[in-house]
Design a protein around this motif. Sequence first.
Motif, PDB file in Angstrom:
ATOM      1  N   UNK A  75       0.837  -1.220   0.000  1.00 52.63           N
ATOM      2  CA  UNK A  75       0.000   0.000   0.000  1.00 52.63           C
ATOM      3  C   UNK A  75       0.859   1.251   0.000  1.00 52.63           C
ATOM      4  N   UNK A  76       1.993   1.176   0.705  1.00 52.64           N
ATOM      5  CA  UNK A  76       2.862   2.365   0.775  1.00 52.64           C
ATOM      6  C   UNK A  76       3.815   2.446  -0.414  1.00 52.64           C
ATOM      7  N   UNK A  77       4.340   1.298  -0.850  1.00 53.12           N
ATOM      8  CA  UNK A  77       5.449   1.333  -1.818  1.00 53.12           C
ATOM      9  C   UNK A  77       5.060   0.899  -3.223  1.00 53.12           C
ATOM     10  N   UNK A  78       3.820   0.477  -3.420  1.00 55.22           N
ATOM     11  CA  UNK A  78       3.387   0.129  -4.774  1.00 55.22           C
ATOM     12  C   UNK A  78       3.408  -1.363  -5.036  1.00 55.22           C
ATOM     13  N   UNK A  79       3.007  -1.747  -6.267  1.00 59.85           N
ATOM     14  CA  UNK A  79       2.789  -3.175  -6.563  1.00 59.85           C
ATOM     15  C   UNK A  79       4.060  -4.012  -6.683  1.00 59.85           C
ATOM     16  N   UNK A  86      17.072 -10.100  -1.421  1.00 54.18           N
ATOM     17  CA  UNK A  86      17.099 -10.754  -2.726  1.00 54.18           C
ATOM     18  C   UNK A  86      15.711 -11.194  -3.186  1.00 54.18           C
ATOM     19  N   UNK A  87      14.653 -10.614  -2.618  1.00 54.23           N
ATOM     20  CA  UNK A  87      13.326 -11.100  -3.004  1.00 54.23           C
ATOM     21  C   UNK A  87      12.349  -9.968  -3.287  1.00 54.23           C
ATOM     22  N   UNK A  88      11.410 -10.299  -4.188  1.00 53.77           N
ATOM     23  CA  UNK A  88      10.452  -9.300  -4.671  1.00 53.77           C
ATOM     24  C   UNK A  88       9.067  -9.911  -4.699  1.00 53.77           C
ATOM     25  N   UNK A  89       8.060  -9.153  -4.265  1.00 52.24           N
ATOM     26  CA  UNK A  89       6.677  -9.609  -4.393  1.00 52.24           C
ATOM     27  C   UNK A  89       5.936  -8.636  -5.313  1.00 52.24           C
ATOM     28  N   UNK A  90       5.098  -9.193  -6.184  1.00 55.86           N
ATOM     29  CA  UNK A  90       4.376  -8.348  -7.145  1.00 55.86           C
ATOM     30  C   UNK A  90       2.879  -8.540  -6.925  1.00 55.86           C
ATOM     31  N   UNK A  91       2.187  -7.446  -6.579  1.00 55.51           N
ATOM     32  CA  UNK A  91       0.753  -7.586  -6.280  1.00 55.51           C
ATOM     33  C   UNK A  91      -0.078  -7.228  -7.506  1.00 55.51           C
ATOM     34  N   UNK A  92       0.305  -7.814  -8.643  1.00 55.18           N
ATOM     35  CA  UNK A  92      -0.452  -7.563  -9.867  1.00 55.18           C
ATOM     36  C   UNK A  92      -0.545  -8.861 -10.651  1.00 55.18           C
ATOM     37  N   UNK A  93      -1.763  -9.186 -11.093  1.00 56.81           N
ATOM     38  CA  UNK A  93      -1.975 -10.420 -11.854  1.00 56.81           C
ATOM     39  C   UNK A  93      -1.226 -10.432 -13.174  1.00 56.81           C
ATOM     40  N   UNK A  94      -0.761  -9.239 -13.646  1.00 58.50           N
ATOM     41  CA  UNK A  94      -0.012  -9.202 -14.912  1.00 58.50           C
ATOM     42  C   UNK A  94       1.278 -10.006 -14.816  1.00 58.50           C
ATOM     43  N   UNK A  95       1.790 -10.188 -13.584  1.00 54.25           N
ATOM     44  CA  UNK A  95       3.078 -10.882 -13.425  1.00 54.25           C
ATOM     45  C   UNK A  95       2.923 -12.409 -13.450  1.00 54.25           C
TER      46      UNK A  95
END
Length: 523
Positions: A75-79, A86-95
């Motif tokens: 919510x603060x830093x974006x999708x 070394x890890x990334x989470x993407x809150x978008x179904x496009x990924x």
Amino acid sequence: MAFSNLLLFPILSHPILTLTLTPLLLILLTLLYRISPLHPLSHIPSPITPRLTSLYLTYHAWRGTECRAIHALHRTHGPILRTGPNSIDISSGHALHGIYVANGGFAKPAFYANFDIDGHRSIFSETDPTQRAPRAKAVVALFSTASLRQGSGVIGEVIDHFVRRLLAEKAKAKGKGRRVNLLDLTRGLAVDVVSSYLLGRRYGGLDGPAPTASDEKRHGKYEHGPDEPHMSASGMVDSFVAVGRFWYLPTWAFTWAERLDATIHPPLAAAHTSMAVVDDFVARCVQDAAAAVEAQTESPTAPSKDGGGTGTFPARLLQAGISADETRAQCKDLIFAGTDSTGMNMAVIMWQLARHPACYAAVKRELAATSSPVDAQSLPYLRGVVREGLRLSMANPSRLPRVVPPGGWEFDGLHMPAGTVVSCTPYELHLDGSVWAEPEAFRPERWVGATVTEEMGRDWIPFGLGTRQCIARNLAMVELCEATRAVVRSGVLDGARVVEERIEILEWFNSKVVGERVELVWD
Ligand code: HEM
């Protein structure tokens, strides 16, 4: 003399100082590198703590707050969010397509090994596709629609037994204010379906909570919860669920964390008993399978003696050259995976129907309007009930991590180097307000007719996605839809009320229902 030499010379000339300060210096340099613009993930937004250390995720996983913590950061830093060095989470179904589907999807990271069973990689925990392939190939036909249609009689018998148990519990509880724990009964349903259909023997989870007398004698009195005993496989399932607390740790640290935890909180006698009961059961299933395979090798044209024969899950693995020891471990994993997720989802579906009498009435109307016997999955509203249950249950709420392969990965104009652990998270996608109107609300009708959008189909991932999605997805859908139909038809939920307005969970890989209870009362 340069300033750094002035600083380092006295340290390096003293061996004890060198030994103690060199590791500290290395740690400091590593931390500085992780937050510096030189780090290859420095362009991905995040607060400082996850940039510095993977202990941020480890801590939230342990506390069972991982999904809420990551949600707050999105919510603060974006999708696109850096959740660790070394890890990334993407809150978008496009990924989703790029991570899980394209070219067979990215591989699972090494920490899946923390879910190994009795020293064996399971179909679930295996990270090497070449090792997984022969095992999955041997058993995958069991999960096809054709096989499930053939096995519908076996599954139907277990569902009938489940409904009889529910009706009996209702009769005992009605008007007395007595609470009935649905989770215990739905776990019984789930373990009996998996065992009857895949292992060739019914476990007996619906027959009663207590294990056999000889098991009690061997391992001490069975006592799971404060009030009453639970279904006998539950202790084993709960122990496996608890692996999720520490699963991000490297395997050596995981082993120590488990040992330490077992010292501080020694497992209940119930957990040992449950493990032993499941071990005995699995050993018998694999023995049956070995005997059937041997009999067929000696006399290929003779019919199988028991119901399972050479077609069961263990028999197929043995025939593919998998050792008996590993086959037992794979069967245990199946019992765990099949009991926990399906059990929790079925309990949540019934709890939601009791909470929403209008939805319960809508399923009843749909069933009353359907005269010919049809597959329950073809009933649009009922299927909507099951899909909403799976969307909101959060049985597997946290990230489904994968490793970026050599060559790196581009997403949304951002480059992620090889070795980065990337993920999408059911919790994020299932509660995304831009895809689901009122995302927290249980609304089966959103799945009916023209209201279904392409994004809903894409972002609904209770079974994961791609080559490593749930191998038993078809079985789970048949079980949930048929059991929901049978429950509604029986009228067992008439007059039922929920006890709690929320089901509290710890957000582990397989979530833990706090108190292990999803309860109803009948007025
Ligand atoms: C509603 C019920 C179920 C849900 C929500 C569910 C969920 C999932 C999810 C999310 C994954 C993917 C994990 C990942 O990507 O890391 C998975 C994998 C798996 N599930 Fe299920 N599951 C269910 C029922 C079952 C049942 C009934 C069985 C066994 C009989 C089972 C066996 C497995 C196995 C073996 C895998 C590993 C597949 C692979 O990696 O190749 N699951 N499940």
